[in-house]
Design an enzyme around this catalytic site. Sequence first.
Site, PDB file in Angstrom:
ATOM      1  N   GLN A  75       0.812  -1.218   0.000  1.00  0.00           N
ATOM      2  CA  GLN A  75       0.000   0.000   0.000  1.00  0.00           C
ATOM      3  C   GLN A  75       0.845   1.268   0.000  1.00  0.00           C
ATOM      4  O   GLN A  75       0.306   2.373   0.000  1.00  0.00           O
ATOM      5  CB  GLN A  75      -0.932  -0.001   1.214  1.00  0.00           C
ATOM      6  CG  GLN A  75      -1.932  -1.138   1.206  1.00  0.00           C
ATOM      7  CD  GLN A  75      -2.750  -1.218   2.483  1.00  0.00           C
ATOM      8  OE1 GLN A  75      -2.688  -0.364   3.351  1.00  0.00           O
ATOM      9  NE2 GLN A  75      -3.537  -2.289   2.605  1.00  0.00           N
ATOM     10  N   HIS A 137      -1.098   0.148   5.553  1.00  0.00           N
ATOM     11  CA  HIS A 137      -1.677   1.176   6.418  1.00  0.00           C
ATOM     12  C   HIS A 137      -0.797   2.411   6.567  1.00  0.00           C
ATOM     13  O   HIS A 137      -0.402   2.803   7.661  1.00  0.00           O
ATOM     14  CB  HIS A 137      -2.008   0.587   7.798  1.00  0.00           C
ATOM     15  CG  HIS A 137      -3.111  -0.419   7.756  1.00  0.00           C
ATOM     16  ND1 HIS A 137      -3.762  -0.863   8.884  1.00  0.00           N
ATOM     17  CD2 HIS A 137      -3.691  -1.085   6.713  1.00  0.00           C
ATOM     18  CE1 HIS A 137      -4.692  -1.755   8.546  1.00  0.00           C
ATOM     19  NE2 HIS A 137      -4.650  -1.899   7.219  1.00  0.00           N
ATOM     20  N   GLU A 231     -15.614   3.242   8.961  1.00  0.00           N
ATOM     21  CA  GLU A 231     -16.276   4.303   9.715  1.00  0.00           C
ATOM     22  C   GLU A 231     -16.208   5.639   9.002  1.00  0.00           C
ATOM     23  O   GLU A 231     -15.215   5.950   8.337  1.00  0.00           O
ATOM     24  CB  GLU A 231     -15.611   4.484  11.091  1.00  0.00           C
ATOM     25  CG  GLU A 231     -15.656   3.280  11.990  1.00  0.00           C
ATOM     26  CD  GLU A 231     -14.954   3.521  13.315  1.00  0.00           C
ATOM     27  OE1 GLU A 231     -14.960   2.606  14.150  1.00  0.00           O
ATOM     28  OE2 GLU A 231     -14.399   4.631  13.529  1.00  0.00           O
ATOM     29  N   TYR A 241     -10.704   8.037  18.923  1.00  0.00           N
ATOM     30  CA  TYR A 241     -11.681   7.357  18.081  1.00  0.00           C
ATOM     31  C   TYR A 241     -11.669   5.836  18.237  1.00  0.00           C
ATOM     32  O   TYR A 241     -12.311   5.139  17.468  1.00  0.00           O
ATOM     33  CB  TYR A 241     -11.512   7.814  16.628  1.00  0.00           C
ATOM     34  CG  TYR A 241     -12.016   9.238  16.500  1.00  0.00           C
ATOM     35  CD1 TYR A 241     -13.317   9.516  16.129  1.00  0.00           C
ATOM     36  CD2 TYR A 241     -11.194  10.309  16.865  1.00  0.00           C
ATOM     37  CE1 TYR A 241     -13.795  10.817  16.091  1.00  0.00           C
ATOM     38  CE2 TYR A 241     -11.665  11.610  16.832  1.00  0.00           C
ATOM     39  CZ  TYR A 241     -12.972  11.857  16.447  1.00  0.00           C
ATOM     40  OH  TYR A 241     -13.445  13.149  16.433  1.00  0.00           O
ATOM     41  N   TYR A 252      -9.406 -10.496  10.179  1.00  0.00           N
ATOM     42  CA  TYR A 252      -9.639 -11.107   8.877  1.00  0.00           C
ATOM     43  C   TYR A 252      -9.868 -12.611   8.996  1.00  0.00           C
ATOM     44  O   TYR A 252     -10.541 -13.211   8.158  1.00  0.00           O
ATOM     45  CB  TYR A 252      -8.475 -10.796   7.938  1.00  0.00           C
ATOM     46  CG  TYR A 252      -8.405  -9.342   7.564  1.00  0.00           C
ATOM     47  CD1 TYR A 252      -9.415  -8.755   6.808  1.00  0.00           C
ATOM     48  CD2 TYR A 252      -7.346  -8.542   7.972  1.00  0.00           C
ATOM     49  CE1 TYR A 252      -9.369  -7.417   6.469  1.00  0.00           C
ATOM     50  CE2 TYR A 252      -7.286  -7.203   7.634  1.00  0.00           C
ATOM     51  CZ  TYR A 252      -8.298  -6.638   6.884  1.00  0.00           C
ATOM     52  OH  TYR A 252      -8.258  -5.309   6.560  1.00  0.00           O
TER      53      TYR A 252
END
Length: 362
Positions: A75, A137, A231, A241, A252
Site C-alpha cells: 500500500q 496502512h 467508519e 476514536y 480477517y
Amino acid sequence: MPMLLLLLGLLVPPLAAEEYRIVTLADGLDHPWGLVELPSGELLVGERRGRLLRLSADGSRRVITGLPSLVSAGQGGLLDLALHPDFTSNNWLYFSYSQPGKGGAGTAVARAKLQDSTLSDLEVIFVQQPKTSGSAHFGSRLVFDKQGYLFITTGERYHSRELAQRLDNHLGKILRVHDDGRVPADNPFIQTPNAKPEIWSYGHRNIQGAAIHPPSGVLWIHEHGPRGGDEVNIIKAGANYGWPQVTHGREYSGGIISQHTHREGMEDPLWVWVPSIAPSGMLFYQGQLFPQWQNSLLVGALAGRKLVRLTLDGQQITGEHPLLDKLGLRFRTLAEAHDGGIYLLTDQANGQLLKLLPVGQE
C-alpha cells in the site's frame, strides 16, 4: 488514450430524475492515487509506484521530475496530492509518500515548487515516527482547512495497532500543522508530556478519505475497518476514536478484536459499514452540474467497487445510495472539477482517470 472526452456510452439513472455519463480522460495509469486540478485546468496524477504526471487538455502527458526517494510496495508509494491554498501565487505542491529509513518505512509529507515539469525547493515538512516494517496502512490524505492549517491522516501500520492509542508516536493519528510543517500553538497535546505535538486526534486505523465539511469548516474522515467496521467520523480536537479498543469489525480470520463497539471517553462513528466497502477518497459535493447531489458526501469504494452517495441532514447521515456499482471498478480518489463535474481515479494496473458529467454536458 486521448484526454479529451472519450465517451464510454454509459447512461445510468442513479435517481429517477436524472441521468449521468462517464467520460474517460486517461487510461494506462499504474495504480493512480493522488489527483489535483491545476488553475490552468491541467491535472496532476500521482501513481503509487512513484511517478507524477501532468495531463493536458490536448491529451499529452508529461512526467514531473524531482520527487524524493520512496518505498513503492504493498500500500506504500506516492500517495496523496494537495495544492497550497495560495498556489496561484506560490506554486507549492504538497504530497504524501512512504519514506524509507531506519526501522522500515513511514508516511511523510513534502512540499515543492511546481515549475512546468519539475519540482524544485523540496522541503520535507512531516515525518511519521516511528518507522516500522511492513507495507500496509500508510493512510494518507492531505486537507487544508479554511484557516490554512494542513491536516495529515495516517495509518497505524497494521502490525502496530496498539500504538494508535498512545500519544508518543504518529501511528493511527490525524496531524495538524502549519503550511510549512510548524506545530500550531493551539494543538490539543502540545503541553502533554511525551506526546507528539502534531497530533490532532488519535485511535484511528487507516484513514484514506478526508474532507472539510463546507458549512461548519470541520474535518470529516472515513477509515478502513478490518473485516467490517469501516467508519465515517467527525473529527474533534484531542478526541480518541477508539481503535483497536472499540470496533465494529473483526479480524480477517474471523476472530474478535474487541468486545466493545462503544466505550466512555471514545467517539462513536457517525456511520459504519458492515461488511466493509474499503472506502477511499471523499468529497462534499458543492457543484452546479448535479443539483440533486449538492451537500451530499461522496465516497469511493475499493472492495465495494462503487461510488457511494451519503445524504446529509446537517451533520447527520440520513441515507446511502450506490452509484456506478455495475462497472465493477475500484475507486481510489475523487475530486470535484472546477466545472462541477466529478473526477474519479480507478485503482488498478491499467488505471483510469474518469469524469462524471450530466447527460448532454460537454
